[in-house]
Design an enzyme around this catalytic site. Sequence first.
Site, PDB file in Angstrom:
ATOM      1  N   LYS A 178     -46.229  -4.138  43.240  1.00  0.00           N
ATOM      2  CA  LYS A 178     -46.708  -3.036  42.398  1.00  0.00           C
ATOM      3  C   LYS A 178     -45.960  -2.922  41.067  1.00  0.00           C
ATOM      4  O   LYS A 178     -46.516  -2.429  40.085  1.00  0.00           O
ATOM      5  CB  LYS A 178     -46.629  -1.711  43.154  1.00  0.00           C
ATOM      6  CG  LYS A 178     -47.608  -1.614  44.308  1.00  0.00           C
ATOM      7  CD  LYS A 178     -47.571  -0.244  44.957  1.00  0.00           C
ATOM      8  CE  LYS A 178     -48.532  -0.167  46.126  1.00  0.00           C
ATOM      9  NZ  LYS A 178     -48.628   1.185  46.701  1.00  0.00           N
TER      10      LYS A 178
ATOM     11  N   ASN B 147     -51.246  -0.274  41.126  1.00  0.00           N
ATOM     12  CA  ASN B 147     -51.836  -0.726  42.384  1.00  0.00           C
ATOM     13  C   ASN B 147     -53.331  -0.999  42.282  1.00  0.00           C
ATOM     14  O   ASN B 147     -53.972  -1.312  43.274  1.00  0.00           O
ATOM     15  CB  ASN B 147     -51.558   0.280  43.514  1.00  0.00           C
ATOM     16  CG  ASN B 147     -52.404   1.526  43.407  1.00  0.00           C
ATOM     17  OD1 ASN B 147     -52.602   2.061  42.316  1.00  0.00           O
ATOM     18  ND2 ASN B 147     -52.902   2.011  44.530  1.00  0.00           N
TER      19      ASN B 147
ATOM     20  N   GLY C 251     -37.207   5.822  50.292  1.00  0.00           N
ATOM     21  CA  GLY C 251     -37.605   4.542  49.718  1.00  0.00           C
ATOM     22  C   GLY C 251     -37.652   4.602  48.208  1.00  0.00           C
ATOM     23  O   GLY C 251     -37.816   5.684  47.626  1.00  0.00           O
TER      24      GLY C 251
ATOM     25  N   ALA D 285     -44.526   2.385  45.567  1.00  0.00           N
ATOM     26  CA  ALA D 285     -45.242   3.565  46.062  1.00  0.00           C
ATOM     27  C   ALA D 285     -44.420   4.828  45.838  1.00  0.00           C
ATOM     28  O   ALA D 285     -44.951   5.880  45.485  1.00  0.00           O
ATOM     29  CB  ALA D 285     -45.573   3.404  47.539  1.00  0.00           C
TER      30      ALA D 285
ATOM     31  N   ARG E 256     -31.268   2.846  51.338  1.00  0.00           N
ATOM     32  CA  ARG E 256     -30.159   2.272  52.114  1.00  0.00           C
ATOM     33  C   ARG E 256     -28.931   2.056  51.248  1.00  0.00           C
ATOM     34  O   ARG E 256     -27.813   2.026  51.746  1.00  0.00           O
ATOM     35  CB  ARG E 256     -30.595   0.954  52.755  1.00  0.00           C
ATOM     36  CG  ARG E 256     -31.560   1.130  53.928  1.00  0.00           C
ATOM     37  CD  ARG E 256     -32.124  -0.166  54.415  1.00  0.00           C
ATOM     38  NE  ARG E 256     -32.981  -0.793  53.409  1.00  0.00           N
ATOM     39  CZ  ARG E 256     -33.657  -1.922  53.596  1.00  0.00           C
ATOM     40  NH1 ARG E 256     -33.575  -2.548  54.751  1.00  0.00           N
ATOM     41  NH2 ARG E 256     -34.414  -2.420  52.647  1.00  0.00           N
ATOM     42  N   THR E 257     -29.157   1.873  49.945  1.00  0.00           N
ATOM     43  CA  THR E 257     -28.019   1.652  49.048  1.00  0.00           C
ATOM     44  C   THR E 257     -27.929   2.759  48.004  1.00  0.00           C
ATOM     45  O   THR E 257     -28.945   3.184  47.455  1.00  0.00           O
ATOM     46  CB  THR E 257     -28.141   0.287  48.334  1.00  0.00           C
ATOM     47  OG1 THR E 257     -29.435   0.189  47.735  1.00  0.00           O
ATOM     48  CG2 THR E 257     -27.953  -0.854  49.312  1.00  0.00           C
TER      49      THR E 257
ATOM     50  N   LYS F 136     -27.332   5.436  41.013  1.00  0.00           N
ATOM     51  CA  LYS F 136     -27.557   6.639  40.216  1.00  0.00           C
ATOM     52  C   LYS F 136     -28.906   7.275  40.564  1.00  0.00           C
ATOM     53  O   LYS F 136     -29.948   6.622  40.497  1.00  0.00           O
ATOM     54  CB  LYS F 136     -27.510   6.282  38.722  1.00  0.00           C
ATOM     55  CG  LYS F 136     -27.548   7.504  37.822  1.00  0.00           C
ATOM     56  CD  LYS F 136     -27.435   7.121  36.362  1.00  0.00           C
ATOM     57  CE  LYS F 136     -27.486   8.358  35.472  1.00  0.00           C
ATOM     58  NZ  LYS F 136     -27.401   8.009  34.040  1.00  0.00           N
TER      59      LYS F 136
ATOM     60  N   LEU G 249     -46.569   7.860  54.467  1.00  0.00           N
ATOM     61  CA  LEU G 249     -47.587   7.038  53.831  1.00  0.00           C
ATOM     62  C   LEU G 249     -48.214   6.050  54.815  1.00  0.00           C
ATOM     63  O   LEU G 249     -49.292   5.519  54.563  1.00  0.00           O
ATOM     64  CB  LEU G 249     -46.993   6.262  52.643  1.00  0.00           C
ATOM     65  CG  LEU G 249     -47.137   6.919  51.271  1.00  0.00           C
ATOM     66  CD1 LEU G 249     -46.504   8.291  51.224  1.00  0.00           C
ATOM     67  CD2 LEU G 249     -46.554   6.034  50.177  1.00  0.00           C
TER      68      LEU G 249
ATOM     69  N   TYR H 201     -50.178   4.758  58.206  1.00  0.00           N
ATOM     70  CA  TYR H 201     -51.332   5.285  58.945  1.00  0.00           C
ATOM     71  C   TYR H 201     -51.586   4.499  60.222  1.00  0.00           C
ATOM     72  O   TYR H 201     -52.562   4.753  60.935  1.00  0.00           O
ATOM     73  CB  TYR H 201     -52.584   5.261  58.051  1.00  0.00           C
ATOM     74  CG  TYR H 201     -52.846   3.911  57.421  1.00  0.00           C
ATOM     75  CD1 TYR H 201     -53.617   2.950  58.063  1.00  0.00           C
ATOM     76  CD2 TYR H 201     -52.306   3.596  56.188  1.00  0.00           C
ATOM     77  CE1 TYR H 201     -53.839   1.710  57.491  1.00  0.00           C
ATOM     78  CE2 TYR H 201     -52.517   2.361  55.599  1.00  0.00           C
ATOM     79  CZ  TYR H 201     -53.287   1.423  56.267  1.00  0.00           C
ATOM     80  OH  TYR H 201     -53.503   0.189  55.697  1.00  0.00           O
TER      81      TYR H 201
END
Length: 250
Positions: free
Chosen positions: A64, A85, A127, A131, A151-152, A155, A206, A208
């Site tokens: 994306k 997208n 995330g 998206a 996870r990381t 800033k 998000l 499904y």
Amino acid sequence: MDRYGLIGFPLGHSFSKNYFNEKFANELIDAEYVNYEIPDIKILKEILASTPELRGLNVTIPYKEKVIKYLDSISPEAKAIGAVNVIRVTHNGRKTILKGFNSDVIGFTKSISPLLEACHRKALILGTGGASKAINYGLKSLGLETLFVSRTKRKGVITYDDVTPELVSEYNVIVNCTPVGMYPHADECPKLPYHAMGNHHLLYDLLYNPDETLFMKKGAEQGAITKNGLEMLLLQAFASWEFWNGKEQI
């Protein structure tokens, strides 16, 4: 016959192919929709060169953001979001012209708006991919303050270890933009203090497939309102068709 398709990797979970081919059959549209499961975005050039009947593409993980450099132009909204997208493919003589749009934000805002209440002022976005950028744009347009979780740490982004019960009580809208919990890994969920949630929380996934992810189930057990991404997917599919046919209002 016109052709439309989806580029991404992997595509085993894709909803779009069946949706659009059913639409074409039901509405007697002379077109087909195919999946282009490509391990490298550079293959897009080959697809365009070998498919002169191509009229539009959807773009999913992980392209994306990467696809933008291949486009001739993008809509103001997609530019502000930083992710595309939907691609409209047109031809001017021998030149192929690509314009990028973002329908994720349309599908998301229309589907979450009816669930928002006065108490929903701050949101955690799980995330940091393409998206999540559209979700951030959509939430801000609806007046919510946002904070990314990944996870990381970097800033403007906190880690899952930073998500305390106190933070969750303050940020009571949580949107999962990660693939964690998607079939066949339905026994997984983002690492959060679910016990700190209650009936003022709204958990939006998000994903499904499955219909109710473990993320949603654990929230619902605490009284939270939950919603999966199917309606968003349908709404963004409607928007994709409008973009491909030049009916967008921008």
